[in-house]
Design an enzyme around this catalytic site. Structure first.
Site, PDB file in Angstrom:
ATOM      1  CB  CYS A  26       1.634  -5.231   0.600  1.00 56.13           C
ATOM      2  SG  CYS A  26       0.038  -4.534   0.076  1.00 56.13           S
ATOM      3  CG  HIS A  45       3.356  -0.902   2.257  1.00 55.76           C
ATOM      4  ND1 HIS A  45       4.022  -1.740   1.399  1.00 55.76           N
ATOM      5  CD2 HIS A  45       2.078  -0.809   1.797  1.00 55.76           C
ATOM      6  CE1 HIS A  45       3.187  -2.138   0.447  1.00 55.76           C
ATOM      7  NE2 HIS A  45       2.010  -1.592   0.662  1.00 55.76           N
ATOM      8  CD  GLU A  79       7.528  -1.544   1.864  1.00 53.59           C
ATOM      9  OE1 GLU A  79       6.939  -1.898   0.817  1.00 53.59           O
ATOM     10  OE2 GLU A  79       7.027  -1.674   3.004  1.00 53.59           O
TER      11      GLU A  79
END
Length: 240
Positions: A89, A178, A180
């Site tokens: 990001c 994202h 994670e």
């Protein structure tokens, strides 16, 4: 075993599910919380650099003076030293600017669980090996890479954001979305005022609970994709 330096811009935007994979493999990592004024350490003791997301924009150097130093630091790590790199990001945007690309406000902010499409380079390369050419992911951004740095390859795209993933050189990779994500990610990030405001503007009433439900429905898939990307990144990092 790798010793990874992780640059963070909000305490709750850490490596997320990757922490579990790193621990299982015996890799170590140190976090530097730049938004709290922590100093950038010498790069000599580290084998790789990861740069996480954050609520600030890359151009807000007046409000966050450390951004200028961070960009120079990333440039030294990636271009000067050839360290393996992973950006998520804001980290994706910082890599682009550090290497001479450009970042600007998104024409259409992406917030929610949305699909990303691999480019030909992404579908045939190592970083996304084992992932389908079209897959869902968590998006939460209002800025984007508008011009890639010289020598960069675009690995993924979407209708609202042309540059969703980038490869530069042989060992630097970054993604706008994202990967994670953990069970508590949405709740933790929604506590950040900038994120909460953007989420409510994009999704309206009960945005937090609705996005949390959307992410929860995909968590098993997100974990599987994150583990695959992690393994692929390690393979890329091992390249000379």
């Amino acid at each position: 075993m790798l010793n990874i330096l992780v640059l963070q811009h909000a305490e709750v935007e850490h490596p997320g599910i990757f922490r579990e994979f790193l621990a299982e493999d015996g890799h170590t990592w140190d976090a530097v919380e730049l938004d709290k004024g922590e100093a950038l350490p010498p790069l000599g003791g580290y084998d790789a650099l990861w740069v996480m997301g954050g609520p600030m924009d890359v151009w807000q150097e007046d409000a966050h003076p450390w951004l200028a130093d961070e960009k120079a630091y990333i440039r030294d790590a990636v271009e000067g030293r050839g360290l393996p790199f992973l950006g998520l990001c804001l980290g994706h945007q910082l890599l682009a600017e550090a290497l001479g690309g450009k970042v600007g406000a998104s024409g259409t902010p992406e917030i929610g669980v949305m699909d990303v499409q691999l480019t030909e380079a992404g579908a045939t390369g190592v970083f996304f090996d084992g992932l389908p050419e079209l897959f869902p992911c968590l998006q939460w951004h209002s800025a984007e890479v508008t011009q890639m740095p010289a020598g960069a390859q675009c690995l993924a795209t979407s209708p609202a954001c042309a540059v969703q993933a980038v490869k530069w050189g042989t060992r630097a990779y970054s993604v706008q979305f994202h990967v994670e994500t953990e069970p508590e990610t949405v709740t933790n990030w929604a506590a950040i005022p900038e994120y909460s405001a953007a989420l409510e503007k994009a999704m309206g009433e009960d945005a937090v609970s609705r996005l949390d439900n959307d992410v929860s429905d995909q968590l098993d898939r997100f974990r599987s994709m994150a583990e695959r990307i992690y393994i692929n990144w390690l393979q890329c990092a091992a390249q000379a």
